[in-house]
Design a protein around this motif. Structure first.
Motif, PDB file in Angstrom:
ATOM      1  N   UNK A  19     -24.598  -2.443  10.753  1.00  0.00           N
ATOM      2  CA  UNK A  19     -23.819  -1.213  10.657  1.00  0.00           C
ATOM      3  C   UNK A  19     -22.429  -1.375  11.229  1.00  0.00           C
ATOM      4  N   UNK A  20     -22.351  -2.004  12.396  1.00  0.00           N
ATOM      5  CA  UNK A  20     -21.042  -2.158  13.006  1.00  0.00           C
ATOM      6  C   UNK A  20     -20.190  -3.138  12.203  1.00  0.00           C
ATOM      7  N   UNK A  66     -20.342  -4.043   9.015  1.00  0.00           N
ATOM      8  CA  UNK A  66     -19.939  -3.641   7.667  1.00  0.00           C
ATOM      9  C   UNK A  66     -19.492  -2.195   7.599  1.00  0.00           C
ATOM     10  N   UNK A  67     -20.417  -1.258   7.860  1.00  0.00           N
ATOM     11  CA  UNK A  67     -20.053   0.154   7.708  1.00  0.00           C
ATOM     12  C   UNK A  67     -18.877   0.531   8.598  1.00  0.00           C
ATOM     13  N   UNK A  68     -18.873   0.025   9.820  1.00  0.00           N
ATOM     14  CA  UNK A  68     -17.822   0.439  10.736  1.00  0.00           C
ATOM     15  C   UNK A  68     -16.665  -0.560  10.778  1.00  0.00           C
ATOM     16  N   UNK A  69     -16.653  -1.502   9.867  1.00  0.00           N
ATOM     17  CA  UNK A  69     -15.544  -2.466   9.719  1.00  0.00           C
ATOM     18  C   UNK A  69     -15.218  -3.227  11.000  1.00  0.00           C
ATOM     19  N   UNK A  70     -16.183  -3.423  11.885  1.00  0.00           N
ATOM     20  CA  UNK A  70     -15.897  -4.165  13.115  1.00  0.00           C
ATOM     21  C   UNK A  70     -16.697  -5.458  13.101  1.00  0.00           C
TER      22      UNK A  70
END
Lengths: 456, 257
Positions: free
Chosen positions: B217-218, B220-224
């Motif tokens: 999640x971090x 990919x989804x959160x671009x980090x």
């Protein structure tokens, strides 16, 4: 002897791993070089040029893109379009992009679970598409800007950096609002509520009959609900302030009104089983609640009709659709306009051709192909050409509802902070009672504070 | 940065320091550890029990049972998730329908995947069901190697089944057990990601977020991307250390037979 042998083998393995690392580095190095070469080559030669299109396969299906690209190839000699269409497009093109192989055009909206589009926006990794607006639509004599419904290219989604430049072009749009079973309302003689007070009254009436007032497919579907509600409580100005994380905005009376309303709706009037199915594999079960007359309203977009077309339904079921009820009698009612986006990565090899393709997408020819599968573009006069359910849905703005557009402002990535998770996903906890309104709001304030510093 | 750009910023150990201050990370850590503990203990116990029953006892349809126990292991996780989503369904699910017999037909449905206090155990249930067959086969393989004569002489000396199990079977398959303990850690960390992704998407409200789903999640989804990789490093160190500790505390003298 054994020890020496095993040491030697380990060393050999480690070395080969290291070698792999090097070679892949070299490989990616050469890709970027070669991509530079193709760039210069492709502009100077008249050979067939290949345009790489990647698109998410949505409820509209994959075939429509094949038809569009075939029509584009016909209209533009010397161009071949290579399409990649997949339901998990991020996973298909992701690995290639990491090694420098970018599609020329990507049709993928913001708000997807994997957030690929957001990642490109946050990383300033997009090609400026402002000049597409002044391009003439191929085969016609109007510019793209003149064909588009005004407002669509002025939102914080299409112009993420607040500099007047458009980086993402609006594609299929859909009004969102509350969907319900009109047949049930007719049968019971209920009136579709126009204010929230009427909504609560209806909720109590329905409860007596064992029907919940509200259900939602996934907490993420609250985005359109929340954005429309922010517009209702404080108008467009307040919406902009809230979505750009202005200091203290969540402590204003307007924000409190919105939070109170959502808390009341979720903790008292929502079907209790919703959170159990509120994930991407089971959310249709929550949508089924409306079709089975177990819940009255759900926030959704027009695609739900196609999505649930094969699902069993209560007798006399008829889709109904309304904007959010007003706060008080005669108050503004809003319907959030959801739209998909198409964009060009900064490192696309054929950016000029990509722009030409995007301009073509707004031609009457292309729009007609899209409309066949129910995909409606924000082109002036398009909504008049619709029929059936879609005609009802797209006429919502003619019957008094105001349109809301935009979303939370783009920031640099902030590790561990995700505003849509904080605002929307927590709604599950409001329903189950694991979080109080205070916890929820405090979380939003904290996330807002962290994101404000990272604004673009 | 999101992993698709050439821009780089050197941040030193910033990602790690942010990680250690993140409440969300501790929640995922807690969930993962809980899953590792529950899944390991229950699967281990049941797999051992079934393995010894199937090798030591004369049961009717033994071979059939072996196949039945192993089947979950050849199913894909997506299929298993679909099965369990149907079992756990609040309104029409098998489990709630069965429980209605005891709780009465008007009882409020139990939200197996919707109640934050229960959902992690529901997930563990699916994971255990999936894992038992695999470990059972591993234990059966080594139990089959134990010479029959040992049990015979123990029987003559008056040792009952329980004594035989704890005094002969367990000590003689100890090396095998140690290996599987490491497998348990690795596979629970890996499988929990798949189960979470296909059954709950980490929900409701992050209640089933585990190590790898949070990392994903971090990143990919959160671009980090960097932050996600920092989580990956911690997960690696944690599983490595845990496996090391388990290996050390289970060290016993090797028994030959």
């Amino acid at each position: 002897m054994k020890k020496i042998l095993s040491l030697a083998i380990t060393a050999a393995l480690t070395l080969s791993l290291a070698a792999c690392g090097n070679s892949s580095e070299n490989a990616s190095g050469t890709t970027t070089n070669s991509s530079n070469n193709t760039k210069t080559n492709s502009t100077s030669t008249t050979e067939t040029r290949t345009l790489k299109l990647a698109a998410l396969e949505t409820a509209y299906g994959a075939d429509v893109w094949k038809e569009i690209t075939a029509a584009f190839e016909k209209a533009t000699p010397g161009v071949k379009v290579e399409t990649t269409i997949d339901k998990n497009i991020e996973d298909v093109i992701g690995p290639g992009m990491k090694s420098g192989d970018f599609p020329d055009i990507i049709h993928l909206a913001v708000g997807q679970q994997k957030g690929l589009t957001e990642t490109f926006v946050k990383d300033n990794n997009l090609t400026d598409l402002t000049d597409v607006l002044s391009m003439t639509v191929p085969g016609e004599d109007v510019t793209v800007k003149d064909k588009l419904i005004p407002g669509f290219t002025d939102t914080s989604i299409t112009n993420p950096y607040n500099d007047g430049k458009t980086y993402l072009m609006p594609m299929f749009y859909s009004p969102t609002g509350l969907f319900f079973n009109e047949g049930l309302f007719e049968e019971k003689g209920w009136k579709v509520p126009e204010t929230w007070d009427e909504m609560w009254a209806l909720g109590d009436k329905a409860k007596a009959e064992g029907i919940a007032l509200f259900a939602y497919p996934m907490p993420g579907y609250f985005d359109s609900f929340f954005y429309a509600l922010l517009n209702e409580v404080g108008g467009a100005d307040f919406f902009n302030k809230a979505t750009s994380y202005t200091e203290g905005v969540w402590e204003t009376p307007e924000a409190k009104q919105a939070f109170d309303l959502i808390t009341k709706l979720t903790s008292t009037y929502t079907e209790k089983t919703v959170p159990a199915n509120a994930n991407k594999d089971n959310f249709t079960k929550n949508q089924q609640l409306i079709l089975d007359n177990k819940a009255l309203f759900m926030p959704n977009g027009t695609w739900v009709v196609g999505e649930m077309s094969k699902a069993p339904r209560a007798e006399g079921f008829k889709w109904g659709f309304t904007a959010l009820p007003a706060l008080k009698e005669g108050g503004d009612r809003y319907s959030y306009t959801f739209f998909e986006q198409i964009w060009v990565p900064a490192k696309a090899e054929n950016a000029d051709l990509a722009k030409q393709f995007i301009a073509y997408l707004y031609s009457d020819e292309a729009a007609a192909i899209f409309a066949k599968v129910g995909a409606v573009q924000p082109i002036k006069g398009m909504s008049e050409k619709l029929d059936g359910d879609n005609k009802l849905f797209y006429s919502i703005y003619d019957s008094g509802a105001k349109a809301a557009m935009g979303a939370f402002a783009t920031t640099d990535p902030v590790e561990g902070v995700n505003i849509s998770d904080t605002v929307f996903r927590s709604i599950d906890s409001l329903v189950t009672g694991a979080k109080s309104q205070e916890d929820w709001v405090n979380g939003i304030i904290k996330a807002s504070d962290a994101l404000r510093a990272a604004m673009k | 940065m999101g992993g698709y750009t050439d821009n780089k910023t050197f941040v030193g150990f910033q990602n790690f320091s942010k990680l250690f201050q993140s409440e969300k990370f501790y929640q995922t850590f807690q969930n993962s550890v809980l899953l590792i503990v529950i899944v390991t203990i229950v699967t281990f116990a049941l797999a051992l029990l079934f393995a010894s029953m199937l090798t030591r006892e004369k049961l009717k349809g033994q071979n059939f049972l072996r196949v039945v126990f192993y089947i979950p292991n050849i199913l894909s996780v997506v299929v298993i998730s679909a099965i369990f989503s149907a079992i756990f369904d609040p309104n029409s699910g098998l489990l709630n329908a069965f429980l209605k017999l005891f709780r009465g037909f008007q009882a409020e449905p139990i939200l197996w995947l919707g109640d934050q206090k229960i959902v992690i155990f529901s997930l563990a249930g699916a994971m255990i069901w999936q894992a038992i067959g695999y470990y059972m086969v591993m234990y059966m393989a080594s139990m089959a190697n134990i010479p029959e004569s040992l049990y015979e002489s123990a029987g003559l000396e008056g040792a009952g089944r329980m004594t035989q199990f704890f005094q002969i079977t367990i000590p003689l398959i100890w090396t095998n057990i140690r290996t599987t303990l490491t497998f348990f850690i690795i596979s629970t960390i890996n499988m929990s990601f798949l189960f979470v992704m296909t059954m709950t998407s980490g929900g409701p409200d992050g209640a089933t977020e585990v190590f790898l789903s949070y990392m994903y999640k971090e990143a990919y989804t959160n671009s980090s991307y960097g932050y996600g990789m920092a989580i990956g490093v911690i997960v690696f160190l944690f599983s490595f250390a845990l496996a090391g500790i388990l290996n050390a505390v289970t060290r016993r003298e090797h028994l030959e037979y």
